[in-house]
Design a protein around this motif. Sequence first.
Motif, PDB file in Angstrom:
ATOM      1  N   ARG A   1      97.252   6.750 -42.520  1.00 18.98           N
ATOM      2  CA  ARG A   1      96.155   6.095 -43.240  1.00 18.98           C
ATOM      3  C   ARG A   1      94.847   6.088 -42.447  1.00 18.98           C
ATOM      4  O   ARG A   1      93.801   5.756 -42.985  1.00 18.98           O
TER       5      ARG A   1
ATOM      6  N   PRO B   1     103.621  -2.687 -52.623  1.00 20.51           N
ATOM      7  CA  PRO B   1     102.298  -3.146 -53.061  1.00 20.51           C
ATOM      8  C   PRO B   1     102.262  -3.493 -54.544  1.00 20.51           C
ATOM      9  O   PRO B   1     101.389  -4.221 -54.996  1.00 20.51           O
ATOM     10  N   ALA B   2     103.252  -2.989 -55.305  1.00 21.85           N
ATOM     11  CA  ALA B   2     103.286  -3.255 -56.744  1.00 21.85           C
ATOM     12  C   ALA B   2     103.446  -4.744 -57.046  1.00 21.85           C
ATOM     13  O   ALA B   2     103.179  -5.188 -58.165  1.00 21.85           O
TER      14      ALA B   2
ATOM     15  N   SER C   1      93.371   9.185 -51.407  1.00 22.38           N
ATOM     16  CA  SER C   1      91.956   9.561 -51.382  1.00 22.38           C
ATOM     17  C   SER C   1      91.047   8.366 -51.131  1.00 22.38           C
ATOM     18  O   SER C   1      89.858   8.553 -50.906  1.00 22.38           O
ATOM     19  N   THR C   2      91.592   7.164 -51.144  1.00 19.72           N
ATOM     20  CA  THR C   2      90.737   6.004 -50.845  1.00 19.72           C
ATOM     21  C   THR C   2      90.284   6.010 -49.395  1.00 19.72           C
ATOM     22  O   THR C   2      89.412   5.241 -49.018  1.00 19.72           O
TER      23      THR C   2
ATOM     24  N   GLU D   1      99.963   9.796 -60.121  1.00 18.00           N
ATOM     25  CA  GLU D   1      99.207   9.639 -58.877  1.00 18.00           C
ATOM     26  C   GLU D   1      99.555   8.336 -58.171  1.00 18.00           C
ATOM     27  O   GLU D   1      99.409   8.223 -56.950  1.00 18.00           O
ATOM     28  N   THR D   2     100.016   7.355 -58.936  1.00 18.77           N
ATOM     29  CA  THR D   2     100.412   6.083 -58.324  1.00 18.77           C
ATOM     30  C   THR D   2     101.629   6.286 -57.424  1.00 18.77           C
ATOM     31  O   THR D   2     101.661   5.833 -56.280  1.00 18.77           O
TER      32      THR D   2
ATOM     33  N   ALA E   1     100.739   7.977 -54.190  1.00 19.53           N
ATOM     34  CA  ALA E   1     100.021   7.159 -53.206  1.00 19.53           C
ATOM     35  C   ALA E   1     100.900   6.038 -52.653  1.00 19.53           C
ATOM     36  O   ALA E   1     100.740   5.628 -51.503  1.00 19.53           O
ATOM     37  N   ARG E   2     101.824   5.534 -53.487  1.00 22.60           N
ATOM     38  CA  ARG E   2     102.677   4.433 -52.998  1.00 22.60           C
ATOM     39  C   ARG E   2     103.731   4.938 -52.026  1.00 22.60           C
ATOM     40  O   ARG E   2     104.066   4.270 -51.049  1.00 22.60           O
TER      41      ARG E   2
ATOM     42  N   ILE F   1      85.035   7.660 -52.438  1.00 27.39           N
ATOM     43  CA  ILE F   1      85.450   6.341 -52.919  1.00 27.39           C
ATOM     44  C   ILE F   1      85.015   5.255 -51.952  1.00 27.39           C
ATOM     45  O   ILE F   1      84.482   4.221 -52.321  1.00 27.39           O
TER      46      ILE F   1
ATOM     47  N   GLU G   1      94.015  -1.333 -52.422  1.00 21.46           N
ATOM     48  CA  GLU G   1      93.685  -0.004 -52.922  1.00 21.46           C
ATOM     49  C   GLU G   1      94.503   0.337 -54.154  1.00 21.46           C
ATOM     50  O   GLU G   1      95.719   0.139 -54.178  1.00 21.46           O
ATOM     51  N   SER G   2      93.794   0.864 -55.153  1.00 23.95           N
ATOM     52  CA  SER G   2      94.480   1.520 -56.261  1.00 23.95           C
ATOM     53  C   SER G   2      94.278   3.010 -56.044  1.00 23.95           C
ATOM     54  O   SER G   2      93.737   3.423 -55.025  1.00 23.95           O
ATOM     55  N   VAL G   3      94.725   3.832 -56.992  1.00 24.42           N
ATOM     56  CA  VAL G   3      94.628   5.270 -56.775  1.00 24.42           C
ATOM     57  C   VAL G   3      93.175   5.703 -56.611  1.00 24.42           C
ATOM     58  O   VAL G   3      92.844   6.530 -55.771  1.00 24.42           O
TER      59      VAL G   3
ATOM     60  N   ASN H   1     100.584  -6.246 -58.705  1.00 21.90           N
ATOM     61  CA  ASN H   1     100.483  -6.078 -60.153  1.00 21.90           C
ATOM     62  C   ASN H   1     101.487  -6.966 -60.891  1.00 21.90           C
ATOM     63  O   ASN H   1     101.161  -7.551 -61.916  1.00 21.90           O
TER      64      ASN H   1
ATOM     65  N   ASP I   1      97.078   0.188 -61.031  1.00 20.31           N
ATOM     66  CA  ASP I   1      98.249   0.189 -60.143  1.00 20.31           C
ATOM     67  C   ASP I   1      97.822   0.116 -58.686  1.00 20.31           C
ATOM     68  O   ASP I   1      97.133   1.002 -58.199  1.00 20.31           O
ATOM     69  N   ILE I   2      98.260  -0.927 -58.021  1.00 22.94           N
ATOM     70  CA  ILE I   2      97.941  -1.088 -56.605  1.00 22.94           C
ATOM     71  C   ILE I   2      98.883  -0.204 -55.787  1.00 22.94           C
ATOM     72  O   ILE I   2     100.095  -0.218 -55.991  1.00 22.94           O
ATOM     73  N   VAL I   3      98.304   0.563 -54.856  1.00 20.32           N
ATOM     74  CA  VAL I   3      99.142   1.468 -54.064  1.00 20.32           C
ATOM     75  C   VAL I   3      99.200   1.092 -52.591  1.00 20.32           C
ATOM     76  O   VAL I   3     100.068   1.565 -51.855  1.00 20.32           O
ATOM     77  N   PHE I   4      98.287   0.256 -52.146  1.00 20.69           N
ATOM     78  CA  PHE I   4      98.276  -0.087 -50.722  1.00 20.69           C
ATOM     79  C   PHE I   4      97.522  -1.379 -50.516  1.00 20.69           C
ATOM     80  O   PHE I   4      96.498  -1.626 -51.154  1.00 20.69           O
TER      81      PHE I   4
END
Lengths: 123, 452, 524
Positions: free
Chosen positions: B290, A83-84, B314-315, C501-502, C505-506, B320, A56-58, A87, A33-36
């Motif tokens: 960010r 960002p989804a 956390s990225t 967690e997705t 973060a989103r 990471i 970025e993914s988690v 995916n 899952d892409i988050v950013f």
Amino acid sequence: MSRYFTQEHEWIEVDGEVATVGITEYAAGQLGDIVFVDVPEEGKQLTKGDDAAVVESVKAASDVYTPASGTVLEGNAALADNPALVNEDPEGEGWFFKLTLRDDSELEELMDEDKYAAYVARL
Amino acid sequence: MRYLPLTPTDRADMLATIGADSIDALFVDVPESARLDGPVPGLPNHASELAVERHLSALAAKNVAAGSVPFFLGCGAYRHHVPASVDHLIQRGEYLTAYTPYQPEIAQGTLQMLFEFQSQVARMLGCDVANASMYDGSTACWEAVTMARRVTRKVKAVFSGGVHPHYVSVAKTMAKFTGDVLDTTQPWLVAETDDDRLIEKIDADTSCVVVQYPDILGRIPDLQRIADAAHAVKALLIAVVTEPVALGAIEAPGNLGADIVVGEGQSLGVGLQFGGPYVGLFACSEKLVRQMPGRLCGETVDAEGKRGFVLTLSTREQHIRREKATSNICTNSGLCALAFSIHLTLLGEKGLRQLAEVNHAKACAAAERLAQVPGVELVNDSFFNEFTLKLPTEARPVVRELADRGVLAGVSLGRLYPGEDGLANGLVVAVTETVTEEDIEALAAALTEVLA
Amino acid sequence: MSVNQSGWRPAMGEATGGAQATFTGNRALMLEEALIFEIGSAETTGVDIDEAPKVASRLGNHARKSAIGLPGLSEPEAVRHYTRLSRQNYAIDLGLFPLGSCTMKHNPRLNERMARLPGFADLHPLGPIDTVQGALEVIHQLAHWLVTLTNMDSVAMSPKAGAHGELCGILAIKAALEKRGEGHRKVILVPESAHGTNPATAAFAGFTVKDIPATADGRVDTQALKDRLGPDVAGVMITNPNTCGLFERDLKEISDAVHAAGGYVYCDGANFNAIVGRVRPGDLGVDAMHINLHKTFSTPHGGGGPGSGPVVFSKALTPFAPLPFVEQQDGRFVLVEEETAGEHHADSFGRMVAFHGQMGMFTRALSYILSHGADGLKQVSEDAVLNANYVLRSLEGTLDAPFGSSGPCMHEALFSDANLAQGFSTLDVAKGLIDEGYHPMTVYFPLVVHGAMLVEPTETESKAALDQFIGALKSVGERAKAGDTALKSAPHFAPRRRLDETLAARKPVLAWKEPVAPVAEAAE
């Protein structure tokens, strides 16, 4: 229009002087899952292989390299809020940025769709 | 050995299971030249709990504990009364002996506490978001400077002369290695902060302006004016708060235009501890998040839809991002953040305001009394719970003499700025709720005697 | 006779059923707890504060005009809130905590008592030097132990945590190179099995990081490292024992080669607990190493800090160590700071923190060290290594142990996801362990192994505790190999199921906000 692929799993679609860049379905699947997504600003000069965007993914952050040199026309603003899209439609709505190409010959080193499919099959 | 559960029989059985004939066989990869025949030479062997307690108690007794004398030290570390329940709660094993909450299903206690801490800090500092804490105020301050560099893509940081000299020193050390350009200066022993000079220094290359609020001499700068000047050239204002209790009485920096607010949270819950561990506070506006360093806790839901909390974004962090991380920091100051949060929850809005009021009132009374000591002059116009006195002589030996008389009078500027003649007569006096009228009288009397 | 007038007759009830939702959301001792913002109020306080003397304000025009928005709780409410929250945490005090590389050992309570002695806890960092002699002596004594245990030349006590210590070591290397006029050495070699902090630290100090591959048996490829040495190399950062839990046999040989090529050796001391009291890094040619007091010397992890990361230095790097530090002069302890450093420490690279480091952790660590002594510390590393090997050999028939044939492990045992059923991952094993009442091992680290599971039992576990843990991990491992789908949704019995967690973060929600009242449908 023709579409090319890199070993780092970017795709680039060329339409005249303008090219659109994104990451492949395979890459999106590997990331999860892409988050950013951080896309380049308009006007930025890129040389083939430069870090152009970040996805970025988690649990992972990856650089996206530009498959060809050129000047950024626009980043995909829709990715900021959603960002989804990367995916859901990595090789369509989930594109990263567009650029005007500086040197068409750079494309010759890239893979076409069949070659990329064969490349991924071996991974 | 009371902390080692294995018995000789256990050890023999386990070696048999492993298939090793001795413990030495497990260290076979250590090269011959580095093997020791026995315990490391030159060190004593194990000791009973009683013996260790005796040894360390004797060392502790060589120190003059703040609570045992009239005590007026501040300058970045403040003595406040910490409610008994704070120390009781942070010693619960579920907090004390837990790890970083990487498995959120069994760490909701720590995570919810961090979410509450972040929310409390953000509100207190007047910002949208705060992180889960940093090492201390000085490292938080430096991290803010590097964050401003990332945000503005400029490298010149302009420091007010009122920033704690240790904080400036930390930034100077780091900047030697990172290429950041720092414009720093000493404070002057005058009533006004150096806002005008600071504003003059801001130019198009400036990434950020760093201002302590209240400053090292206890004075309160006009943040809004400085913020406006910084913003006019797309620079950020970083406000540094070393005494968070002040924010119960004076306006939050975030409400006065500060883009990043950092602080030392030691005043609440943590105690003096000879300088550490402390807890760095770090807050900013939502749009900068960010680029923010440090751990962050965020709200989410679990598979059944129940509210829960996780470490998130956390990225940004180094485990990471490796060489592209926002910062070298990979921990927070969890237990100190818990102590801070519990203390602030016990106080609440009402208690924090009352506490600030008492601090300020006692400091005002002390300033008035001490300014009556012959030859002593109060430097500040405005202050919260800390002010600077100008003595007729160098303050450093005076502080030592007062210590000999059983009064810890404050921090001499000679200690903080050695070699700066213009500051040598300055004495910074902090007055918190722990100070009594008798303490103030004792200081005034001793100071009168020493200066006579 | 009177015949049971109360009507109370114990009854067992049915053994089945009864899992329905409760009114409160609680499940007996598993208690839900709202946020302080939901249960507290701005009018409530749990602290009675003495009345303020009446004076004229000196705040000028800076007085706060707006509300802060901080909820308060009375003391009973606060004690209950934090006690209830605490019960949602796993902790060493509750059971074995096998996080590899993190060293979750028992935290002796004597250490807590010692750190709270008023002579240490209630002491200001800027107090006159004659009033803090005992505190400086604690720092001095701990420094002596650390230097002696490592056979190094000196120690910088001020770094606040492991990563901060790494930074300290790397900055000292950079300062040393610059002093030699070799600031052009920009490359730091880092094995690919390194902690992520290593490359982050090197990059922060302006170095370029080059990866060195690992060999098939899980160690640094010594030849590859030697081949990369040259006039551009500033040094190496190497972890020993490494993150695969193996001792780097060639470290001395590597150090000699690095020194011969003009570089320095930084050793990540995160795993020092495996060798403390038995092997001295100074004997292996190390120039700088941080020591995590919260790992090797049992200061509490506190749910994520505070840590403490003193750095020991070789003779070559000692002159560059940061300020401040403690010295003994004529029987008196002094603090060497900027003021006096110029005299005989002119090459120090400067100050890293306000004040003098994590004093509260120094006291705890010294208490731990004195308790064990030289003989006890040797036993500590031996038992830690024995326990890890016992786990390795007991589980290698169940889980894949990629370096199981590389010889004994040190303080931690590494497994991979290689023989789990299709579609089952390390994450599923970890979450399954939660239902068995354990905190999972470290997962997906080190990166050199796919689906890594790194188990570090530590020396403070009994054989019985290890046997039960081994049984649990065998059971979960067998289920993952057999494809038991219930594992995919584990944990089932924890305070929360798997968290999204997705979503976090989103759409980051990082601070509490007043709930917005639902907007009423526009009236027709």
